[in-house]
Motif scaffolding. Structure first.
Motif, PDB file in Angstrom:
ATOM      1  N   THR A 153       9.375 -30.554  51.033  1.00  0.00           N
ATOM      2  CA  THR A 153       8.418 -29.617  50.454  1.00  0.00           C
ATOM      3  C   THR A 153       9.097 -28.786  49.372  1.00  0.00           C
ATOM      4  OG1 THR A 153       7.355 -29.489  52.625  1.00  0.00           O
ATOM      5  CG2 THR A 153       6.729 -27.832  51.000  1.00  0.00           C
ATOM      6  N   PRO A 154       8.715 -29.003  48.117  1.00  0.00           N
ATOM      7  CA  PRO A 154       9.321 -28.220  47.039  1.00  0.00           C
ATOM      8  C   PRO A 154       8.833 -26.773  47.076  1.00  0.00           C
ATOM      9  CG  PRO A 154       7.584 -29.619  46.170  1.00  0.00           C
ATOM     10  CD  PRO A 154       7.719 -29.957  47.625  1.00  0.00           C
ATOM     11  N   GLN A 155       9.726 -25.861  46.746  1.00  0.00           N
ATOM     12  CA  GLN A 155       9.396 -24.436  46.703  1.00  0.00           C
ATOM     13  C   GLN A 155       9.503 -23.879  45.289  1.00  0.00           C
ATOM     14  OE1 GLN A 155       8.543 -22.684  49.860  1.00  0.00           O
ATOM     15  NE2 GLN A 155       8.231 -24.876  50.039  1.00  0.00           N
ATOM     16  N   THR A 156      10.161 -24.640  44.413  1.00  0.00           N
ATOM     17  CA  THR A 156      10.364 -24.220  43.029  1.00  0.00           C
ATOM     18  C   THR A 156      10.168 -25.431  42.117  1.00  0.00           C
ATOM     19  OG1 THR A 156      12.719 -24.762  43.011  1.00  0.00           O
ATOM     20  CG2 THR A 156      12.120 -22.522  43.745  1.00  0.00           C
ATOM     21  N   LEU A 157      10.172 -25.183  40.834  1.00  0.00           N
ATOM     22  CA  LEU A 157      10.080 -26.266  39.865  1.00  0.00           C
ATOM     23  C   LEU A 157      11.289 -27.199  39.999  1.00  0.00           C
ATOM     24  CD1 LEU A 157       8.607 -27.623  37.543  1.00  0.00           C
ATOM     25  CD2 LEU A 157       9.743 -26.040  35.979  1.00  0.00           C
ATOM     26  N   ALA A 158      12.466 -26.643  40.249  1.00  0.00           N
ATOM     27  CA  ALA A 158      13.669 -27.478  40.435  1.00  0.00           C
ATOM     28  C   ALA A 158      13.498 -28.396  41.646  1.00  0.00           C
ATOM     29  CB  ALA A 158      14.905 -26.599  40.598  1.00  0.00           C
ATOM     30  N   GLY A 159      12.901 -27.888  42.713  1.00  0.00           N
ATOM     31  CA  GLY A 159      12.649 -28.709  43.899  1.00  0.00           C
ATOM     32  C   GLY A 159      11.639 -29.804  43.616  1.00  0.00           C
ATOM     33  N   GLN A 160      10.601 -29.479  42.860  1.00  0.00           N
ATOM     34  CA  GLN A 160       9.597 -30.486  42.502  1.00  0.00           C
ATOM     35  C   GLN A 160      10.200 -31.555  41.608  1.00  0.00           C
ATOM     36  OE1 GLN A 160       6.133 -30.652  43.601  1.00  0.00           O
ATOM     37  NE2 GLN A 160       6.662 -32.700  42.906  1.00  0.00           N
ATOM     38  N   THR A 161      11.046 -31.155  40.665  1.00  0.00           N
ATOM     39  CA  THR A 161      11.714 -32.108  39.773  1.00  0.00           C
ATOM     40  C   THR A 161      12.585 -33.069  40.576  1.00  0.00           C
ATOM     41  OG1 THR A 161      11.684 -30.497  37.978  1.00  0.00           O
ATOM     42  CG2 THR A 161      13.269 -32.299  37.792  1.00  0.00           C
ATOM     43  N   LEU A 162      13.289 -32.541  41.561  1.00  0.00           N
ATOM     44  CA  LEU A 162      14.117 -33.380  42.426  1.00  0.00           C
ATOM     45  C   LEU A 162      13.258 -34.384  43.189  1.00  0.00           C
ATOM     46  CD1 LEU A 162      16.987 -33.921  43.458  1.00  0.00           C
ATOM     47  CD2 LEU A 162      16.582 -32.196  45.207  1.00  0.00           C
ATOM     48  N   LEU A 163      12.146 -33.931  43.735  1.00  0.00           N
ATOM     49  CA  LEU A 163      11.240 -34.835  44.454  1.00  0.00           C
ATOM     50  C   LEU A 163      10.630 -35.882  43.522  1.00  0.00           C
ATOM     51  CD1 LEU A 163       9.020 -33.058  47.104  1.00  0.00           C
ATOM     52  CD2 LEU A 163      10.867 -34.673  47.395  1.00  0.00           C
ATOM     53  N   ASP A 164      10.273 -35.470  42.309  1.00  0.00           N
ATOM     54  CA  ASP A 164       9.723 -36.421  41.336  1.00  0.00           C
ATOM     55  C   ASP A 164      10.729 -37.525  41.036  1.00  0.00           C
ATOM     56  OD1 ASP A 164       7.428 -34.894  41.246  1.00  0.00           O
ATOM     57  OD2 ASP A 164       7.902 -33.953  39.315  1.00  0.00           O
ATOM     58  N   SER A 165      12.004 -37.166  40.968  1.00  0.00           N
ATOM     59  CA  SER A 165      13.036 -38.166  40.699  1.00  0.00           C
ATOM     60  C   SER A 165      13.149 -39.169  41.841  1.00  0.00           C
ATOM     61  CB  SER A 165      14.393 -37.502  40.443  1.00  0.00           C
ATOM     62  OG  SER A 165      14.925 -37.025  41.650  1.00  0.00           O
ATOM     63  N   LEU A 166      12.937 -38.707  43.056  1.00  0.00           N
ATOM     64  CA  LEU A 166      12.961 -39.586  44.217  1.00  0.00           C
ATOM     65  C   LEU A 166      11.839 -40.616  44.095  1.00  0.00           C
ATOM     66  CD1 LEU A 166      14.110 -40.196  47.085  1.00  0.00           C
ATOM     67  CD2 LEU A 166      12.400 -38.614  47.952  1.00  0.00           C
ATOM     68  N   HIS A 167      10.670 -40.152  43.727  1.00  0.00           N
ATOM     69  CA  HIS A 167       9.528 -41.038  43.539  1.00  0.00           C
ATOM     70  C   HIS A 167       9.792 -42.029  42.399  1.00  0.00           C
ATOM     71  CE1 HIS A 167       5.398 -42.354  43.722  1.00  0.00           C
ATOM     72  NE2 HIS A 167       5.245 -42.111  42.433  1.00  0.00           N
ATOM     73  N   ASN A 168      10.386 -41.547  41.302  1.00  0.00           N
ATOM     74  CA  ASN A 168      10.689 -42.428  40.174  1.00  0.00           C
ATOM     75  C   ASN A 168      11.766 -43.447  40.524  1.00  0.00           C
ATOM     76  OD1 ASN A 168       8.807 -41.139  38.563  1.00  0.00           O
ATOM     77  ND2 ASN A 168      10.308 -39.710  37.705  1.00  0.00           N
ATOM     78  N   ASN A 169      12.738 -43.070  41.346  1.00  0.00           N
ATOM     79  CA  ASN A 169      13.785 -44.011  41.789  1.00  0.00           C
ATOM     80  C   ASN A 169      13.191 -45.118  42.637  1.00  0.00           C
ATOM     81  OD1 ASN A 169      15.843 -42.671  40.474  1.00  0.00           O
ATOM     82  ND2 ASN A 169      16.534 -41.574  42.281  1.00  0.00           N
ATOM     83  N   ASP A 170      12.180 -44.780  43.437  1.00  0.00           N
ATOM     84  CA  ASP A 170      11.551 -45.788  44.284  1.00  0.00           C
ATOM     85  C   ASP A 170      10.788 -46.832  43.465  1.00  0.00           C
ATOM     86  OD1 ASP A 170      12.554 -44.724  46.596  1.00  0.00           O
ATOM     87  OD2 ASP A 170      10.736 -43.627  47.126  1.00  0.00           O
ATOM     88  N   LYS A 171      10.322 -46.435  42.277  1.00  0.00           N
ATOM     89  CA  LYS A 171       9.599 -47.376  41.416  1.00  0.00           C
ATOM     90  C   LYS A 171      10.544 -48.379  40.767  1.00  0.00           C
ATOM     91  CE  LYS A 171       5.764 -44.422  40.018  1.00  0.00           C
ATOM     92  NZ  LYS A 171       5.164 -43.706  38.894  1.00  0.00           N
ATOM     93  N   ASN A 172      11.809 -47.930  40.555  1.00  0.00           N
ATOM     94  CA  ASN A 172      12.781 -48.806  39.861  1.00  0.00           C
ATOM     95  C   ASN A 172      13.414 -49.795  40.803  1.00  0.00           C
ATOM     96  OD1 ASN A 172      12.281 -47.341  37.555  1.00  0.00           O
ATOM     97  ND2 ASN A 172      13.977 -45.925  37.906  1.00  0.00           N
TER      98      ASN A 172
END
Length: 157
Positions: A138-157
Motif C-alpha cells: 500500500t503506497p503512502q506517498t508518490l515515491a511509494g506509488q512509483t515503486l509499486l508502478d515499477s513492480l507492475h512494469n517489471n512484471d510486463k517485461n
C-alpha cells in the motif's frame, strides 16, 4: 494511491519480490514491513538487500535494532523493532538521523515505533494464506506509488 495484492507460494517467491522492488529503489525511501512472526519480513528484506549488492547473509537485527549496509551509494538501514519496549528508545539511538536523503530504511514491526518513526512511503503487510503468503503493498506517498508502478512494469517485461 493504488494498493497491490500479491500471492507468494514459497520463500523463493518472497525473495524474488524483494529483488524486483530493489530494481527501482530510489532514496530517500521508507518501507514498513508488518506481519506475524515467521511470515517472511526478513526473507523479503534479504531479497531486497542482496539485490542491491550485499553478498553476505541478511539476518534480522532483532537484538541490535538496526543493521546498516552501504550498497552502491545507498545507505540501507534494516530495522527490527520487535524487542523494542518503548518507542522513546528510538529517540535515544538517534533514529531521525537514519532517515536521510541517501537512505533506504526497511522497518520490521513499525507499530512498535509509533509516534516516533517518520511515515512510510510503502506499507508491506505479509499474511499467511494456506501454504503461502498474501502480501498487501500500500503506497503512502508518490515515491511509494512509483515503486509499486515499477513492480507492475517489471512484471510486463
Amino acid at each position: 494511491m493504488v494498493p497491490v495484492k500479491v500471492y507468494l507460494e514459497n520463500e523463493s517467491e518472497t525473495v524474488s519480490l524483494g529483488s524486483k522492488l530493489a530494481q527501482a529503489i530510489k532514496p530517500p525511501l521508507t518501507l514498513y514491513l508488518s506481519g506475524e512472526l515467521g511470515a517472511g519480513k526478513t526473507t523479503f528484506s534479504r531479497g531486497l538487500i542482496q539485490s542491491l549488492g550485499h553478498c553476505g547473509a541478511v539476518k534480522s537485527p532483532t537484538y541490535t535494532l538496526v543493521e546498516p549496509y552501504e550498497l552502491n551509494g545507498i545507505d540501507v538501514f534494516h530495522f527490527d523493532l520487535y524487542r523494542l519496549s518503548d518507542p522513546e528508545e528510538l529517540e535515544f539511538m538517534g533514529i531521525r538521523d537514519y532517515f536521510a536523503a541517501s537512505s533506504l530504511c526497511i522497518v520490521e514491526w513499525p507499530d512498535k515505533g509509533a509516534g516516533i518513526l517518520p511515515e512510510a512511503d510503502l506499507l508491506i503487510d505479509i499474511k499467511y494464506l494456506n501454504e503461502g503468503r498474501e502480501v498487501n503493498l500500500t503506497p503512502q506517498t508518490l515515491a511509494g506509488q512509483t515503486l509499486l508502478d515499477s513492480l507492475h512494469n517489471n512484471d510486463k517485461n
